[in-house]
Design a protein around this motif. Structure first.
Motif, PDB file in Angstrom:
ATOM      1  N   MET A 115     -48.022  41.475  16.927  1.00 18.54           N
ATOM      2  CA  MET A 115     -48.225  40.986  18.083  1.00 18.54           C
ATOM      3  C   MET A 115     -47.127  39.559  18.141  1.00 18.54           C
ATOM      4  N   GLU A 116     -47.033  38.841  17.073  1.00 18.64           N
ATOM      5  CA  GLU A 116     -46.020  37.767  17.052  1.00 18.64           C
ATOM      6  C   GLU A 116     -44.896  38.525  17.329  1.00 18.64           C
ATOM      7  N   GLN A 117     -44.214  39.578  17.045  1.00 23.74           N
ATOM      8  CA  GLN A 117     -42.843  40.116  17.269  1.00 23.74           C
ATOM      9  C   GLN A 117     -42.664  40.480  18.635  1.00 23.74           C
ATOM     10  N   VAL A 118     -43.872  41.070  19.145  1.00 20.95           N
ATOM     11  CA  VAL A 118     -43.718  41.295  20.484  1.00 20.95           C
ATOM     12  C   VAL A 118     -43.681  40.163  21.591  1.00 20.95           C
ATOM     13  N   ASN A 119     -44.476  39.142  21.192  1.00 20.56           N
ATOM     14  CA  ASN A 119     -44.245  37.848  22.014  1.00 20.56           C
ATOM     15  C   ASN A 119     -42.973  37.523  21.987  1.00 20.56           C
ATOM     16  N   LYS A 120     -42.238  37.301  20.654  1.00 24.35           N
ATOM     17  CA  LYS A 120     -40.915  36.623  20.562  1.00 24.35           C
ATOM     18  C   LYS A 120     -39.850  37.508  21.264  1.00 24.35           C
ATOM     19  N   LEU A 121     -40.059  38.659  21.504  1.00 24.11           N
ATOM     20  CA  LEU A 121     -38.999  39.731  21.952  1.00 24.11           C
ATOM     21  C   LEU A 121     -39.473  39.316  23.545  1.00 24.11           C
ATOM     22  N   LYS A 122     -40.730  39.315  24.123  1.00 17.53           N
ATOM     23  CA  LYS A 122     -41.087  39.033  25.251  1.00 17.53           C
ATOM     24  C   LYS A 122     -40.212  37.511  25.882  1.00 17.53           C
ATOM     25  N   GLU A 123     -40.447  36.571  25.022  1.00 19.88           N
ATOM     26  CA  GLU A 123     -39.866  35.381  25.303  1.00 19.88           C
ATOM     27  C   GLU A 123     -38.554  35.495  25.556  1.00 19.88           C
ATOM     28  N   ARG A 124     -37.873  36.365  24.501  1.00 20.56           N
ATOM     29  CA  ARG A 124     -36.230  36.351  24.768  1.00 20.56           C
ATOM     30  C   ARG A 124     -35.902  36.984  26.066  1.00 20.56           C
ATOM     31  N   GLY A 125     -36.700  37.856  26.167  1.00 22.15           N
ATOM     32  CA  GLY A 125     -36.509  38.864  27.567  1.00 22.15           C
ATOM     33  C   GLY A 125     -36.588  37.879  28.885  1.00 22.15           C
ATOM     34  N   ASN A 126     -37.509  36.915  28.864  1.00 25.44           N
ATOM     35  CA  ASN A 126     -37.851  35.951  30.023  1.00 25.44           C
ATOM     36  C   ASN A 126     -36.861  35.057  30.002  1.00 25.44           C
ATOM     37  N   ALA A 127     -36.378  34.603  28.806  1.00 20.38           N
ATOM     38  CA  ALA A 127     -35.412  33.536  28.879  1.00 20.38           C
ATOM     39  C   ALA A 127     -33.934  34.145  29.121  1.00 20.38           C
ATOM     40  N   ALA A 128     -33.620  35.541  29.088  1.00 17.69           N
ATOM     41  CA  ALA A 128     -32.550  36.284  29.533  1.00 17.69           C
ATOM     42  C   ALA A 128     -32.666  36.457  30.815  1.00 17.69           C
ATOM     43  N   LEU A 129     -33.735  36.877  31.411  1.00 17.16           N
ATOM     44  CA  LEU A 129     -34.130  37.106  32.879  1.00 17.16           C
ATOM     45  C   LEU A 129     -33.791  35.975  33.738  1.00 17.16           C
ATOM     46  N   SER A 130     -34.343  34.697  33.051  1.00 18.29           N
ATOM     47  CA  SER A 130     -34.083  33.362  33.943  1.00 18.29           C
ATOM     48  C   SER A 130     -32.595  32.933  33.966  1.00 18.29           C
ATOM     49  N   SER A 131     -32.004  33.243  32.945  1.00 22.96           N
ATOM     50  CA  SER A 131     -30.376  32.889  32.949  1.00 22.96           C
ATOM     51  C   SER A 131     -29.599  34.069  33.807  1.00 22.96           C
ATOM     52  N   GLY A 132     -30.027  35.085  34.129  1.00 15.92           N
ATOM     53  CA  GLY A 132     -29.472  35.948  34.963  1.00 15.92           C
ATOM     54  C   GLY A 132     -28.920  36.894  34.373  1.00 15.92           C
ATOM     55  N   LYS A 133     -29.100  37.059  32.846  1.00 15.78           N
ATOM     56  CA  LYS A 133     -28.716  38.174  31.865  1.00 15.78           C
ATOM     57  C   LYS A 133     -29.723  39.514  31.746  1.00 15.78           C
ATOM     58  N   TYR A 134     -29.446  40.213  32.915  1.00 16.45           N
ATOM     59  CA  TYR A 134     -30.348  41.102  33.154  1.00 16.45           C
ATOM     60  C   TYR A 134     -30.421  42.415  32.102  1.00 16.45           C
ATOM     61  N   ALA A 135     -29.352  42.631  31.935  1.00 12.71           N
ATOM     62  CA  ALA A 135     -29.026  43.667  30.751  1.00 12.71           C
ATOM     63  C   ALA A 135     -29.668  43.348  29.397  1.00 12.71           C
ATOM     64  N   GLU A 136     -29.316  42.040  29.127  1.00 10.76           N
ATOM     65  CA  GLU A 136     -30.060  41.553  27.899  1.00 10.76           C
ATOM     66  C   GLU A 136     -31.634  41.353  27.899  1.00 10.76           C
ATOM     67  N   ALA A 137     -32.177  41.125  29.178  1.00 10.52           N
ATOM     68  CA  ALA A 137     -33.668  41.141  29.299  1.00 10.52           C
ATOM     69  C   ALA A 137     -34.077  42.606  29.114  1.00 10.52           C
ATOM     70  N   ILE A 138     -33.489  43.117  29.886  1.00  9.66           N
ATOM     71  CA  ILE A 138     -34.103  44.848  29.959  1.00  9.66           C
ATOM     72  C   ILE A 138     -34.115  45.231  28.292  1.00  9.66           C
ATOM     73  N   LYS A 139     -33.164  44.932  27.568  1.00 13.83           N
ATOM     74  CA  LYS A 139     -33.036  45.307  26.117  1.00 13.83           C
ATOM     75  C   LYS A 139     -34.333  44.811  25.299  1.00 13.83           C
ATOM     76  N   TYR A 140     -34.477  43.356  25.596  1.00 13.97           N
ATOM     77  CA  TYR A 140     -35.524  42.776  24.481  1.00 13.97           C
ATOM     78  C   TYR A 140     -36.996  43.222  25.269  1.00 13.97           C
ATOM     79  N   TYR A 141     -37.022  43.544  26.572  1.00 13.49           N
ATOM     80  CA  TYR A 141     -38.282  44.078  26.986  1.00 13.49           C
ATOM     81  C   TYR A 141     -38.523  45.577  26.546  1.00 13.49           C
TER      82      TYR A 141
END
Length: 537
Positions: A1-27
């Motif tokens: 669960m901790e790993q899932v949350n970390k990946l989700k947070e990275r996805g959220n950060a990428a999404l906020s920065s406009g890095k959509y492909a990166e966000a999709i990868k982490y999600y």
């Protein structure tokens, strides 16, 4: 669960920065570890939508809803994706389904209102296209072909990328010439009754029969006068056109088209009262002589257009409705829709009252101070209806939306506020704070920059600008460490109740709305948002 949350947070950060492909990868990586987590599919749906891959966004939204059928945000994602795909009716159904589970959700209500507008605009646009195509002899017959009708439903004469895929159909270029107005528009008077095709002459020396020769003398002379009137009308020689139409009536007073053509002349001369009177006479004559219902409808339409020109919207609506009762056409539906919008706009203007707006604003301020943000928002909304040009009202409502974590709605109000008054500093600062809460530091920094251009010494704008600069130049781990060093943040995270709320947010973000009704909890969550430890999308 901790790993899932970390990946989700990275996805959220990428999404906020406009890095959509990166966000999709982490999600996607997080989904592989936790394939039954509906929030992950929802977030990836948002990323796909930002990347303009709306089919994938819809697929993930459907998965979100299937995993948690009672989670309203899933229906918001689904409705948004369907709207982008042009499936307006399905989108409306998705938003309405979400509102069944959460009737007070402003995001769903706003999305539903927006997609209904899009659907209405699409309907009107399509009706106007049909009117043009039906009026042209080049395209009229094609409308009987279902395949052609399906094609033009999805055609946009200004979207050249879409048109490339349809150019293989030879009818497309002709259709475009009609839609773009590259052919002559027919006149607004009723032409003469079409003549039967002339028989081929039996011998070269046999002369052609004169026009209308086989008709009774009065009828022949009436139609000849009408033809002369139509020629004058085309040349905008309206006085002579009226003379010829009057002569036509002297020869045959039973033909409704003579009267409606006279009305067309009065309409062009802006003699709208005379136009109306002539159309009323035409309807009376038409009823007595059992005229074609389409001609009766045309007379009612012309009355409606006259009232429309006179800006008597309700009377115009009445006569367009009468026309529809005789003969329904897309043209009349469009005209009716236009005047109905005008009526709504007039009623909205009549509702404007700055004094009552100020009273509602004060009530909103009182409830805001008490921490009752939902009630405050309702009063600010009423104030906006009473005075829609006051930027401060949008700023105040944006503050409510921020407290309720409805950042997208708050951002929209800030945009309206800044558009109404680009020199209103608080509007730019509030926009910056909302964008910070949405973990979009680059955009937030631009908002603060606007505020500093107006007042370089504004402490709130300076603090926000510096915080964004620090966040932009730091990696997520450094932001986390800096936030964790803040004593206030440490106190919040040590609170067992807050830890429980944060865990609940991970599993069911919708639960946050209930917690935000408590001002104390709302303030703590706001602090965590500003620190960059959490984000809400």
């Amino acid at each position: 669960m901790e790993q899932v949350n970390k990946l989700k947070e990275r996805g959220n950060a990428a999404l906020s920065s406009g890095k959509y492909a990166e966000a999709i990868k982490y999600y996607t990586m997080a989904i592989e570890l936790d394939p039954e987590n509906h929030v992950l599919y929802s977030n990836r749906s948002a990323a796909y939508a930002k990347a303009e891959n709306y089919s994938a966004a819809l697929e993930d939204a459907n998965k979100t809803v299937s995993l948690n059928p009672k989670w309203s945000k899933g229906y918001s994602r689904k409705g948004s994706a369907l709207a982008y795909l042009g499936k307006h009716e399905e989108s409306i159904a998705a938003y309405e389904k979400g509102l069944e589970f959460e009737p007070d959700n402003q995001q769903l209500a706003s999305g539903l209102e927006e997609v209904k507008k899009q659907a209405e605009e699409a309907r009107i646009r399509l009706e106007k296209m049909f009117i043009k195509l039906r009026a042209s002899p080049k395209t009229r017959d094609w409308l009987d072909d279902p395949e052609y009708v399906d094609m033009i439903k999805n055609i946009n004469p200004y979207d050249y990328r879409m048109l490339d895929s349809k150019m293989e159909d030879s009818r497309v270029l002709t259709t475009l010439s009609v839609l773009l107005g590259l052919e002559e528009t027919p006149m607004d008077v009723d032409p003469t009754t079409p003549e039967a095709p002339a028989p081929k002459p039996k011998a070269a020396e046999e002369p052609n029969k004169p026009k209308y020769e086989d008709l009774p003398e009065n009828r022949r002379q009436a139609l000849q006068e009408k033809d002369l009137g139509n020629d004058c009308y085309k040349k905008k020689d309206f006085d002579n056109a009226l003379k010829h139409y009057s002569k036509a009536i002297e020869f045959d007073s039973t033909d409704i088209t003579f009267y409606t053509n006279m009305a067309a002349v009065y309409f062009e001369q802006k003699e709208y009262e005379k136009c109306i009177k002539e159309c009323e006479k035409a309807i009376e004559i038409g009823r007595e002589n059992r005229a074609d219902f389409k001609l009766i409808a045309k007379a009612f339409t012309r009355i409606g257009n006259a009232y429309k020109k006179m800006e008597q919207w309700k009377l115009a609506k009445t006569y367009f409705e009468k026309s529809m009762s005789e003969h329904r056409t897309p043209e009349i539906k469009t005209l009716l829709s236009e005047v109905e919008k005008k009526i709504v706009e007039e009623e909205r203007k009549a509702y404007v009252d700055p004094v009552k707006a100020e009273q509602e604003k004060e009530l909103g301020n009182e409830f805001f101070k008490k921490g009752d943000y939902s009630t405050a928002m309702k009063h600010y909304t009423e104030a906006i209806k009473r005075n829609p040009d006051d930027p401060k009202l949008y700023s105040n409502r944006a503050a409510c939306y921020t407290k309720l974590a409805a950042f997208d709605l708050g951002l929209r109000d800030c945009d309206t506020c800044c558009k109404l008054d680009p020199r209103f500093i608080k509007g730019w600062i509030r926009k910056g704070k909302i964008l910070q809460g949405m973990q979009q530091p680059a955009k937030a920094q631009m908002a603060y920059q606007k505020a500093l251009e107006l007042d370089p010494s504004n402490a709130e704008a300076l603090e926000g600008y510096r915080a964004c600069s620090t966040q932009l130049n730091s990696n997520p781990e450094e932001v986390r460490k800096r936030a964790m060093a803040d004593p206030e943040v440490q106190t919040i995270l040590r609170d067992p109740a807050m830890r429980c709320i944060l865990e609940q947010m991970q599993q069911d973000p919708q639960a946050l709305q209930d917690h935000l009704k408590n001002p104390e909890i709302a303030a703590k969550i706001q602090k965590l948002l500003e620190s960059g430890l959490i984000a809400i999308h």
